[in-house]
Enzyme design. Structure first.
Site, short mmCIF file in Angstrom:
data_model
loop_
_atom_site.label_atom_id
_atom_site.label_comp_id
_atom_site.label_asym_id
_atom_site.label_seq_id
_atom_site.Cartn_x
_atom_site.Cartn_y
_atom_site.Cartn_z
N ASP A 54 -48.34 31.67 -4.77
CA ASP A 54 -49.77 31.34 -4.77
C ASP A 54 -49.92 30.02 -4.03
O ASP A 54 -49.73 28.94 -4.60
CB ASP A 54 -50.23 31.23 -6.23
CG ASP A 54 -51.58 30.55 -6.35
OD1 ASP A 54 -52.24 30.34 -5.31
OD2 ASP A 54 -51.98 30.24 -7.49
N GLU A 100 -28.66 8.99 7.88
CA GLU A 100 -27.90 8.14 6.95
C GLU A 100 -28.80 7.90 5.75
O GLU A 100 -29.87 7.32 5.90
CB GLU A 100 -27.57 6.80 7.60
CG GLU A 100 -26.82 6.92 8.92
CD GLU A 100 -26.69 5.58 9.65
OE1 GLU A 100 -26.87 4.52 9.02
OE2 GLU A 100 -26.43 5.62 10.86
N GLU A 160 -29.82 6.45 2.08
CA GLU A 160 -29.55 5.41 1.07
C GLU A 160 -30.34 5.70 -0.21
O GLU A 160 -31.45 6.25 -0.15
CB GLU A 160 -29.96 4.04 1.62
CG GLU A 160 -29.11 3.64 2.82
CD GLU A 160 -29.52 2.32 3.46
OE1 GLU A 160 -28.68 1.72 4.14
OE2 GLU A 160 -30.68 1.89 3.28
N GLU A 201 -23.72 0.45 -0.80
CA GLU A 201 -24.56 -0.33 0.13
C GLU A 201 -24.72 -1.77 -0.39
O GLU A 201 -24.17 -2.12 -1.43
CB GLU A 201 -25.94 0.35 0.30
CG GLU A 201 -26.14 0.99 1.69
CD GLU A 201 -26.04 0.01 2.85
OE1 GLU A 201 -26.08 -1.21 2.65
OE2 GLU A 201 -25.91 0.48 4.00
N GLU A 238 -24.84 4.79 -0.02
CA GLU A 238 -25.24 5.49 1.21
C GLU A 238 -24.29 6.65 1.45
O GLU A 238 -23.08 6.53 1.25
CB GLU A 238 -25.19 4.53 2.40
CG GLU A 238 -25.39 5.24 3.74
CD GLU A 238 -25.56 4.31 4.93
OE1 GLU A 238 -26.12 3.21 4.75
OE2 GLU A 238 -25.13 4.70 6.03
N HIS A 289 -31.85 6.02 8.22
CA HIS A 289 -31.70 5.87 9.67
C HIS A 289 -31.43 7.25 10.27
O HIS A 289 -30.68 8.04 9.69
CB HIS A 289 -30.53 4.94 9.99
CG HIS A 289 -30.70 3.58 9.39
ND1 HIS A 289 -29.70 2.68 9.25
CD2 HIS A 289 -31.81 2.98 8.88
CE1 HIS A 289 -30.16 1.58 8.69
NE2 HIS A 289 -31.44 1.74 8.44
N ARG A 315 -29.47 -5.22 14.33
CA ARG A 315 -30.01 -4.45 13.19
C ARG A 315 -31.42 -4.89 12.77
O ARG A 315 -31.97 -4.37 11.81
CB ARG A 315 -29.04 -4.52 12.01
CG ARG A 315 -27.83 -3.62 12.20
CD ARG A 315 -26.92 -3.62 10.99
NE ARG A 315 -26.06 -2.44 10.97
CZ ARG A 315 -24.99 -2.26 11.73
NH1 ARG A 315 -24.66 -3.18 12.60
NH2 ARG A 315 -24.27 -1.15 11.66
N GLU A 336 -30.43 5.28 17.36
CA GLU A 336 -30.61 5.23 15.90
C GLU A 336 -31.98 4.64 15.59
O GLU A 336 -32.22 3.47 15.86
CB GLU A 336 -29.50 4.36 15.29
CG GLU A 336 -29.65 4.14 13.79
CD GLU A 336 -28.70 3.06 13.26
OE1 GLU A 336 -27.51 3.04 13.61
OE2 GLU A 336 -29.19 2.21 12.49
N ARG A 353 -34.44 3.22 13.00
CA ARG A 353 -34.15 2.60 11.71
C ARG A 353 -35.35 2.52 10.76
O ARG A 353 -35.23 2.07 9.63
CB ARG A 353 -33.58 1.20 11.93
CG ARG A 353 -32.25 1.23 12.63
CD ARG A 353 -31.75 -0.16 12.98
NE ARG A 353 -31.48 -1.00 11.83
CZ ARG A 353 -30.38 -0.95 11.08
NH1 ARG A 353 -29.43 -0.09 11.38
NH2 ARG A 353 -30.23 -1.77 10.06
N1 GLU Z 1 -30.99 -0.76 3.62
C1 GLU Z 1 -31.40 -1.09 4.97
C2 GLU Z 1 -32.77 -0.45 5.25
O1 GLU Z 1 -33.61 -0.56 4.47
C3 GLU Z 1 -30.40 -0.67 6.02
C4 GLU Z 1 -29.02 -1.22 5.87
C5 GLU Z 1 -28.09 -0.68 6.96
O2 GLU Z 1 -28.07 -1.24 8.07
O3 GLU Z 1 -27.45 0.33 6.72
O4 GLU Z 1 -33.01 0.18 6.24
MG MG Z 2 -27.02 1.63 5.35
#
Ligand code: GLU
Ligand code: MG
Length: 442
Positions: free
Chosen positions: A53, A131, A133, A188, A195, A244, A315, A332, A334
């Site tokens: 439904d 990836e 977390e 992590e 992770e 990521h 990063r 990647e 993020r």
């Molecule tokens: N925990 C981090 C985020 O909020 C990333 C850490 C990492 O580089 O794996 O994206």
């Molecule tokens: Mg990470």
């Protein structure tokens, strides 16, 4: 995932003593749903005769036109390893169809499939490696989740510091048994945070795997007396949960992002794709970062991005190009978090990247410096825009982005309306922070 035919499944149900088959799908807002049928119904289920439904599913159809059908994808057949091993339970991931036999426009899996067909018509296969977390927290005496952990471990630490190690191990083993390939798993940065990285796969399989992954983590954590959450930012002063997404385009098994003679060994195609991601990342944020809390993660200082910039190994940037080249070359992204609907998020990322390719966009210069430390004037001088700071801003950006609205199709407006409602609900709350700040001072 396997490559099962209908006949294989009928045989396996018999041979493996499978008593229940869960017909699974994901709603527009990323919620996993299922209906269990008994083994005697497996023939009907495989023929796509199981109904739902639709009007009872969030973001789906109206009550006057609510009958819909579940058509299982036989390749997704898997036994749920955490259910009893006598009278077993298997699952099939399904597509949703209308009674007239057409695919349902509001089915996220269908939306991603449509985007992947579009890429294929341009000669590209979209590969994705997520990836994931998450936090493992304790529960209180009544079994309700808390944000407490007695875990004191940090990045890459190992037992006995890491109390979630056992759960992580069980998740990895369960998923491997179900055909989901895992690349790595580790503790992590934050206490209680973990992770697990899935091996890259075609985007549809990757999205299916993420849904399976979340179910496995939640279920196995509960079995071990813990509570798993993918909430993007459960604790103000600790890192948030990101997802990521490593992306690349392939053709005939060859990674098209790699070019030995290209700048940074990246192909022109890769650079255009990155430019497309940067162009639209502010507007697909409503999909990759879909809840009010998502925007509390996108702040400086916790390795989550705030600005629309790319880089090689920085990063603090939105897009990073991790070191490996050759078949492993990838971009990647993020920003995404695990609260997202992966089908919609991947469809949007693909459409954004391909828009860069179609328009032959050039990315801005890569940024080497720490973006968190860069003053606003410098960001402005370099032409670096910021990611939306709230769900409201993200939804507004999405609604004005034709590429993103088009890839979602007719249900884009429904999605935006649902998210706006969520924002309104939040906006009208009076929080403890406001009382502390204003009650005595106003
Ligand atoms: N925990 C981090 C985020 O909020 C990333 C850490 C990492 O580089 O794996 O994206
Ligand atoms: Mg990470």
């Amino acid at each position: 995932m396997g490559t099962y035919s209908k006949e294989d499944i009928l045989r396996l149900v018999e041979e493996e003593d499978i008593q229940f088959i869960r017909m699974q799908f994901t709603d527009l807002f990323g919620q996993l749903k299922n209906v269990a049928v008994t083994a005697s119904q497996i023939g009907r289920a495989l023929d796509g005769e199981i109904m739902l439904d639709g009007s009872s599913i969030q973001g789906s159809v109206r009550v006057e036109e609510s009958d819909q059908y579940l058509r299982p994808d036989p390749a997704t057949f898997a036994i749920l390893t955490w259910r009893p091993q006598y009278g077993k339970v298997a699952r099939l991931i399904c597509d949703i169809y209308n009674p007239d036999g057409t695919p349902f426009d509001g089915d996220p899996r269908n939306i991603l499939k449509r985007a992947l067909r579009q890429a294929k018509s341009m000669g590209y296969d979209f590969h994705v490696g997520p990836e994931l977390e998450f936090f493992l927290f304790q529960t209180d005496e009544e079994g309700r989740p808390t944000v407490k952990t007695s875990d004191k471990a940090g990045y890459f630490d190992l037992g006995p510091l890491d109390l979630g190690e056992g759960t992580r191990r069980e998740v990895v083993l369960a998923l491997e048994k179900m055909g989901v390939e895992i690349e790595a798993s580790h503790h992590e940065t934050a206490a209680g945070q973990h992770e697990i990285d899935l091996k890259y796969a075609d985007a549809l399989t990757a999205a299916d795997n993420i849904m399976t992954f979340k179910l496995a983590v939640k279920t196995l954590a509960q079995k071990n007396g813990l509570y798993a959450t993918f909430m993007p930012k459960p604790l103000r002063d600790a890192a948030g949960n990101g997802m990521h997404v490593n992306m690349s385009l392939f053709q005939d098994g060859r990674n098209l992002f790699y070019d030995e003679s290209g700048e940074r060994k990246l192909s022109l195609l890769a650079r255009q794709f990155i430019a497309g991601l940067l162009e639209h990342a502010g507007s697909f944020c409503a999909l990759t970062n879909p809840v009010v809390n998502s925007y509390k993660r996108l702040i400086p200082g916790y390795e989550a991005p705030c600005c629309l910039a790319w880089s090689e190994s920085n990063r603090s940037a939105l897009i990073r190009i991790p070191d490996p080249r050759g078949q492993g070359t990838r971009a990647e992204l993020r920003s995404p978090d695990t609260a997202c609907n992966p089908y919609l998020a991947f469809a949007a990322c693909l459409a954004a990247g391909l828009d860069g390719v179609t328009r032959g966009l050039t990315p801005p210069p890569a940024v080497a410096g720490n973006l968190y430390a860069m003053p606003l004037e410098e960001l402005a001088a370099r032409g670096i825009r910021r990611l939306p700071v709230s769900l409201d801003a993200a939804v507004c950006a999405m609604e004005t982005d034709k590429v993103i609205m088009e890839v979602l199709g007719p249900y884009a407006a429904r999605y935006a309306a649902g998210k706006r409602q969520e924002w309104e609900e939040y906006r009208t709350q009076v929080s403890q922070w406001e009382l502390d700040r204003y009650l005595a001072n106003c």
